[in-house]
Write an enzyme that holds these catalytic residues in place. Structure first.
Site, PDB file in Angstrom:
ATOM      1  N   MET A   8      13.921  -7.684  -3.420  1.00  0.00           N
ATOM      2  CA  MET A   8      14.132  -9.046  -2.918  1.00  0.00           C
ATOM      3  C   MET A   8      15.484  -9.563  -3.432  1.00  0.00           C
ATOM      4  SD  MET A   8      10.441 -10.827  -2.577  1.00  0.00           S
ATOM      5  CE  MET A   8      10.237 -11.344  -4.257  1.00  0.00           C
ATOM      6  N   HIS A  16      16.310  -2.640 -11.135  1.00  0.00           N
ATOM      7  CA  HIS A  16      16.596  -2.152  -9.779  1.00  0.00           C
ATOM      8  C   HIS A  16      17.594  -1.003  -9.825  1.00  0.00           C
ATOM      9  CE1 HIS A  16      15.621  -6.531  -8.856  1.00  0.00           C
ATOM     10  NE2 HIS A  16      14.736  -5.882  -8.123  1.00  0.00           N
ATOM     11  N   SER A  26      13.704 -10.502 -12.002  1.00  0.00           N
ATOM     12  CA  SER A  26      14.613 -11.502 -11.430  1.00  0.00           C
ATOM     13  C   SER A  26      14.201 -12.901 -11.873  1.00  0.00           C
ATOM     14  CB  SER A  26      14.597 -11.415  -9.905  1.00  0.00           C
ATOM     15  OG  SER A  26      14.904 -10.106  -9.510  1.00  0.00           O
ATOM     16  N   ARG A  27      12.921 -13.081 -12.189  1.00  0.00           N
ATOM     17  CA  ARG A  27      12.429 -14.414 -12.589  1.00  0.00           C
ATOM     18  C   ARG A  27      12.817 -14.774 -14.026  1.00  0.00           C
ATOM     19  NH1 ARG A  27       7.940 -13.063  -8.872  1.00  0.00           N
ATOM     20  NH2 ARG A  27       7.982 -14.652  -7.247  1.00  0.00           N
TER      21      ARG A  27
HETATM   22  O1  PAF Z   1       8.769  -5.881  -5.803  1.00  0.00           O
HETATM   23  C1  PAF Z   1       9.428  -6.547  -4.980  1.00  0.00           C
HETATM   24  O2  PAF Z   1      10.585  -6.898  -5.195  1.00  0.00           O
HETATM   25  C2  PAF Z   1       8.776  -6.953  -3.668  1.00  0.00           C
HETATM   26  O3  PAF Z   1       7.432  -7.250  -3.845  1.00  0.00           O
HETATM   27  C3  PAF Z   1       8.982  -5.932  -2.536  1.00  0.00           C
HETATM   28  C4  PAF Z   1       8.304  -4.608  -2.862  1.00  0.00           C
HETATM   29  C5  PAF Z   1      10.461  -5.699  -2.313  1.00  0.00           C
HETATM   30  C6  PAF Z   1       8.370  -6.468  -1.234  1.00  0.00           C
HETATM   31  O4  PAF Z   1       8.954  -7.658  -0.840  1.00  0.00           O
END
Ligand code: PAF
Length: 284
Positions: free
Chosen positions: A30, A37, A186-187
């Protein structure tokens, strides 16, 4: 690196790669990318010929009153980070293209979606599985990479992939932590300095749980208590749940026979944070 916004452009790109005999590694996100990531992207880079990252803040996985509107969006920065890791394509669709007016289909993994986070976030996993199913259909990956921090999400996606014969290889990746133990999310950017300090109690509690398990504790009551006691010392932490669950069914268990998932969800101010560890007997 290509940036593709329309689902049909993304699918055409993937079909072309497949025709050329290339394997496609996919990292759905997201956005608001961080080291967690990046570790997924690096692994995808190692294991595939081409790498696709999706950046889409999926509205259907946020409940009323949750942080959809304030979720961090920083596409330019994210795209630069992807480029630096030699990502081949970024898929960044508009919400209207993912969910047109007449969109009527949802994917739900029953039971598993109503446990743990599903209790306080009804509909959340239905939104996740729906968007991941759509992304799999659009990107058509050989492998997709998910972090263990979202352990329930991972278990549910694995089940969807199996039950609906999607044929994607789901790759589980270890949680990436800050040097002081906080799981990357991210939060975390929502936290004030004081809140961030208190948030360290989450990984501390899980570590202590793991230490007791390693020392031979197999009853879950004492493990739950020790985690609860550590969290209770922080004035701004409100516990959503503390669980020791079966890693496949996600049901609470009272005795650990083999492996278990120890998981925590808390609110610190308005921020909801989750983390977990897998309790697994050490080999040898
Ligand atoms: O983990 C996430 O960032 C989200 O839940 C995902 C898997 C991209 C789905 O929107």
């Amino acid at each position: 690196m290509e940036i593709l916004r329309k689902p049909e452009e993304m699918t055409a790109w993937s079909k072309r790669a497949a025709r050329e005999g290339k394997t496609i590694g996919f990292v759905p996100t997201m956005g608001a990318l961080h080291e967690g990531h990046m570790s997924l992207i690096r692994r995808a880079r190692k294991e595939n010929d081409v790498v696709v990252v999706s950046i889409f803040v999926n509205p259907t996985q946020f409940g009323p009153g949750e942080d959809y509107d304030r979720y961090p969006r920083c596409f330019e920065k994210d795209a630069k980070m992807c480029e630096a890791e030699r990502v081949d394509a970024v898929f960044h669709p508009a919400a209207e293209d993912m969910y047109p007016e007449d969109h009527r289909t949802f994917v739900e993994v029953c039971e598993l979606s109503n446990r743990l986070c599903g209790i306080s976030r009804p509909g959340h996993f239905r939104g996740v599985t729906t968007v991941v199913a759509k992304l799999f259909g659009i990107v058509r990956p050989d492998r997709a990479y998910f972090g263990m921090k979202d352990a329930q999400q991972l278990v549910i996606i694995e089940r969807m992939n199996r039950d609906l014969c999607m044929g994607v290889q789901i790759v589980r990746c270890e949680t990436v932590r800050e040097p002081d133990g906080l799981a990357m999310s991210s939060r975390n950017t929502y936290l004030s300095a004081a809140e961030r300090k208190q948030a360290l109690a989450i990984s501390r509690a899980l570590k202590e749980c793991e230490a007791r398990f390693d020392a031979g504790e197999r009853k879950t009551m004492p493990l739950l208590k020790v985690m609860g006691d550590i969290l209770a010392r922080e004035p701004d932490i409100e516990v959503d749940y503390i669980a020791v669950a079966d890693p496949i069914t996600l049901d609470d268990i009272s005795t650990i026979e083999n492996e278990a998932l120890a998981a925590i969800a808390v609110y610190i101010g308005k921020t909801r944070l989750i983390d977990n560890v897998t309790l697994r007997p050490k080999k040898g």
